[in-house]
Design a protein around this motif. Structure first.
Motif, PDB file in Angstrom:
ATOM      1  N   GLY A 195       6.241  -4.409  -2.080  1.00 25.72           N
ATOM      2  CA  GLY A 195       6.438  -5.771  -1.599  1.00 25.72           C
ATOM      3  C   GLY A 195       5.396  -6.711  -2.194  1.00 25.72           C
ATOM      4  N   ALA A 252      12.125  -3.969   0.335  1.00 25.43           N
ATOM      5  CA  ALA A 252      11.899  -2.642  -0.239  1.00 25.43           C
ATOM      6  C   ALA A 252      12.344  -1.574   0.747  1.00 25.43           C
ATOM      7  CB  ALA A 252      10.409  -2.462  -0.548  1.00 25.43           C
ATOM      8  N   SER A 306       8.637  -9.637   9.459  1.00 26.29           N
ATOM      9  CA  SER A 306       9.590  -9.008   8.546  1.00 26.29           C
ATOM     10  C   SER A 306      10.861  -8.605   9.276  1.00 26.29           C
ATOM     11  CB  SER A 306       8.978  -7.749   7.935  1.00 26.29           C
ATOM     12  OG  SER A 306       7.844  -8.068   7.176  1.00 26.29           O
ATOM     13  N   ARG A 340      -1.826   9.493  14.426  1.00 30.08           N
ATOM     14  CA  ARG A 340      -0.936   8.516  15.051  1.00 30.08           C
ATOM     15  C   ARG A 340       0.152   9.199  15.898  1.00 30.08           C
ATOM     16  NH1 ARG A 340       0.802   3.361  11.628  1.00 30.08           N
ATOM     17  NH2 ARG A 340       1.979   4.808  10.357  1.00 30.08           N
ATOM     18  N   LYS A 347      -3.359  -1.663   8.444  1.00 35.34           N
ATOM     19  CA  LYS A 347      -2.869  -3.023   8.136  1.00 35.34           C
ATOM     20  C   LYS A 347      -2.276  -3.677   9.379  1.00 35.34           C
ATOM     21  CE  LYS A 347      -0.336  -1.191   5.192  1.00 35.34           C
ATOM     22  NZ  LYS A 347       0.818  -0.780   4.430  1.00 35.34           N
ATOM     23  N   THR A 406      10.953  -9.596   3.718  1.00 33.98           N
ATOM     24  CA  THR A 406      10.237 -10.784   4.185  1.00 33.98           C
ATOM     25  C   THR A 406      11.173 -11.987   4.182  1.00 33.98           C
ATOM     26  OG1 THR A 406       8.276  -9.898   3.107  1.00 33.98           O
ATOM     27  CG2 THR A 406       8.207 -12.214   3.737  1.00 33.98           C
ATOM     28  N   TYR A 453      12.794  -2.849   4.594  1.00 35.65           N
ATOM     29  CA  TYR A 453      11.933  -3.882   5.169  1.00 35.65           C
ATOM     30  C   TYR A 453      11.979  -5.078   4.234  1.00 35.65           C
ATOM     31  CZ  TYR A 453       9.634  -0.089   7.813  1.00 35.65           C
ATOM     32  OH  TYR A 453       9.367   0.974   8.629  1.00 35.65           O
ATOM     33  N   VAL A 488      11.000   1.555   2.364  1.00 33.45           N
ATOM     34  CA  VAL A 488       9.646   2.076   2.548  1.00 33.45           C
ATOM     35  C   VAL A 488       9.727   3.525   3.034  1.00 33.45           C
ATOM     36  CG1 VAL A 488       7.458   1.729   3.771  1.00 33.45           C
ATOM     37  CG2 VAL A 488       8.794  -0.247   3.033  1.00 33.45           C
ATOM     38  N   HIS A 489       8.873   4.373   2.460  1.00 34.90           N
ATOM     39  CA  HIS A 489       8.834   5.802   2.805  1.00 34.90           C
ATOM     40  C   HIS A 489      10.229   6.453   2.691  1.00 34.90           C
ATOM     41  CE1 HIS A 489       4.868   4.861   4.047  1.00 34.90           C
ATOM     42  NE2 HIS A 489       5.218   4.265   5.159  1.00 34.90           N
ATOM     43  N   ILE A 510       2.627  -6.247   4.163  1.00 35.74           N
ATOM     44  CA  ILE A 510       3.765  -5.520   3.599  1.00 35.74           C
ATOM     45  C   ILE A 510       3.282  -4.349   2.756  1.00 35.74           C
ATOM     46  CG2 ILE A 510       5.331  -7.497   3.650  1.00 35.74           C
ATOM     47  CD1 ILE A 510       4.726  -8.020   0.763  1.00 35.74           C
TER      48      ILE A 510
HETATM   49  P1  5GP Z   1       6.012   0.524   9.995  1.00 34.57           P
HETATM   50  O1  5GP Z   1       7.383   1.132  10.044  1.00 34.57           O
HETATM   51  O2  5GP Z   1       4.947   1.547  10.231  1.00 34.57           O
HETATM   52  O3  5GP Z   1       5.897  -0.671  10.888  1.00 34.57           O
HETATM   53  O4  5GP Z   1       5.783  -0.049   8.520  1.00 34.57           O
HETATM   54  C1  5GP Z   1       5.963   0.769   7.418  1.00 34.57           C
HETATM   55  C2  5GP Z   1       5.536   0.037   6.174  1.00 34.57           C
HETATM   56  O5  5GP Z   1       6.401  -1.053   5.887  1.00 34.57           O
HETATM   57  C3  5GP Z   1       4.142  -0.561   6.217  1.00 34.57           C
HETATM   58  O6  5GP Z   1       3.457  -0.106   5.048  1.00 34.57           O
HETATM   59  C4  5GP Z   1       4.370  -2.029   6.142  1.00 34.57           C
HETATM   60  O7  5GP Z   1       3.319  -2.670   5.445  1.00 34.57           O
HETATM   61  C5  5GP Z   1       5.665  -2.109   5.368  1.00 34.57           C
HETATM   62  N1  5GP Z   1       6.369  -3.367   5.579  1.00 34.57           N
HETATM   63  C6  5GP Z   1       6.511  -4.057   6.726  1.00 34.57           C
HETATM   64  N2  5GP Z   1       7.203  -5.174   6.529  1.00 34.57           N
HETATM   65  C7  5GP Z   1       7.519  -5.226   5.215  1.00 34.57           C
HETATM   66  C8  5GP Z   1       8.239  -6.159   4.390  1.00 34.57           C
HETATM   67  O8  5GP Z   1       8.713  -7.189   4.828  1.00 34.57           O
HETATM   68  N3  5GP Z   1       8.360  -5.844   3.072  1.00 34.57           N
HETATM   69  C9  5GP Z   1       7.827  -4.716   2.548  1.00 34.57           C
HETATM   70  N4  5GP Z   1       7.985  -4.524   1.244  1.00 34.57           N
HETATM   71  N5  5GP Z   1       7.147  -3.823   3.289  1.00 34.57           N
HETATM   72  C10 5GP Z   1       6.994  -4.058   4.601  1.00 34.57           C
END
Ligand code: 5GP
Length: 300
Positions: free
Chosen positions: A217, A184, A147, A248, A128, A194, A192, A186-187, A213
């Motif tokens: 999200g 939300a 974000s 990765r 993504k 918006t 994270y 995440v993991h 997202i």
């Molecule tokens: P990373 O830490 O690898 O950049 O992102 C981890 C995850 O967070 C990805 O699945 C990404 O799509 C999600 N993510 C990034 N920004 C947002 C946000 O603003 N809201 C939500 N719900 N998820 C987000």
């Protein structure tokens, strides 16, 4: 000693290279109009605000004939009615011609160009981020939402471009003051969210906005804004997803296992989405998402 070419020859070579590049760029613009990725008004907007752009050099006749459902005969008729010469380029139009052409296109394409919010979601490591980075580079007319996150920046990530890197206290403040459209964890680790104000402004200005997202999200955005279009990015195969996830190398094994499990659950959610795009080639997937954004803006 071999004779050196005269400077005028060098100039000619450079000029013909530049001409080829400009022709290619104009062909790409026409292709975008023909495939609904951009409207004719969007092209004119760029042409008139940037006289150096490929759009500025595009002939009006070529622009109009690229519009789906507008053939050469109809285009010639419109140009005659608007008093635009056959060879006129977009940036060469006079003020009156600009106004007339704009009015014609508004009548044809609809009064207000509605803004469209598109959410790009999908399983972890499907790409993504790469697809949205490609869109940022190659489709500047699309606004990417930035974000806010409490996760620390990775090498090369820039505050305000890839994310707004904020403290927990700042994230709390953003939630409390309703500045986030959704957020939300995440993991199971970082938060994270918006930011809402830039999205409201862009949509009101009729822009296309892309949110990259996670799945929670996407669901929350759908609940808030039922008009948003949800696009699910799929890996070519599950094995490929595992390879991308483990390749990765930025997360430790425990984190990788957590992300793999999340990905499994997330893949199962694809039916909730309006469209699915398979990410075999980044450029092709990005183009497909952009084309969906244009098609979707014609939906009620
Ligand atoms: P990373 O830490 O690898 O950049 O992102 C981890 C995850 O967070 C990805 O699945 C990404 O799509 C999600 N993510 C990034 N920004 C947002 C946000 O603003 N809201 C939500 N719900 N998820 C987000």
């Amino acid at each position: 000693m071999s004779p050196r070419p005269d400077p005028p020859d060098v100039d000619r070579v450079a000029a013909s290279r530049a001409a080829v590049a400009a022709r290619r760029a104009r062909a790409a613009v026409k292709h975008d109009v023909a495939t609904h990725a951009r409207t004719a008004r969007d092209v004119l907007d760029t042409a008139w605000s940037n006289p150096e752009s490929a759009e500025a050099g595009l002939r009006v006749r070529e622009l109009l004939t690229s519009v789906p459902t507008l053939g050469p005969v109809r285009a010639a008729k419109i140009m005659a009615e608007l008093g635009i010469a056959e060879s006129k380029r977009a940036a060469g139009l006079g003020i009156r011609q600009r106004a007339e052409l704009w009015k014609y296109l508004v009548g044809r394409e609809g009064g207000v160009q509605p803004g469209r919010l598109v959410v790009l979601a999908g399983p972890t490591a499907v790409g993504k981020g790469t697809v949205s980075a490609y869109i940022r580079e190659n489709y500047p007319e699309i606004q990417l939402s930035v974000s806010a996150t409490t996760r620390p920046p990775r090498p090369g990530e820039i505050d305000g471009v890839h994310y707004y890197f904020v403290s927990d206290a700042e994230f709390d403040r953003m939630i409390a003051s309703h500045e986030l459209l959704e957020w939300a964890v995440v993991h199971n680790s970082y938060r994270y969210g918006t930011p809402k104000p830039p999205i409201d402004a862009a949509l009101q200005a009729g822009k296309r906005v892309l949110l990259e997202i996670d799945l929670q999200g996407a669901r929350n955005v759908r609940a808030e804004l039922p008009n948003a279009l949800l696009v699910f990015l799929l890996p070519p195969t599950w094995d490929e997803l595992v390879r991308r996830l483990t390749g990765r190398g930025t997360e430790d094994p425990a984190e990788q296992a957590r992300r793999l499990e999340t990905a499994r659950v997330e893949l199962a959610a694809q039916d909730e989405f309006d469209y699915r795009v398979i990410n075999t080639d980044v450029g092709a997937a990005a183009r497909e998402v952009v084309e969906l954004m244009a098609v979707s803006s014609n939906r009620p």
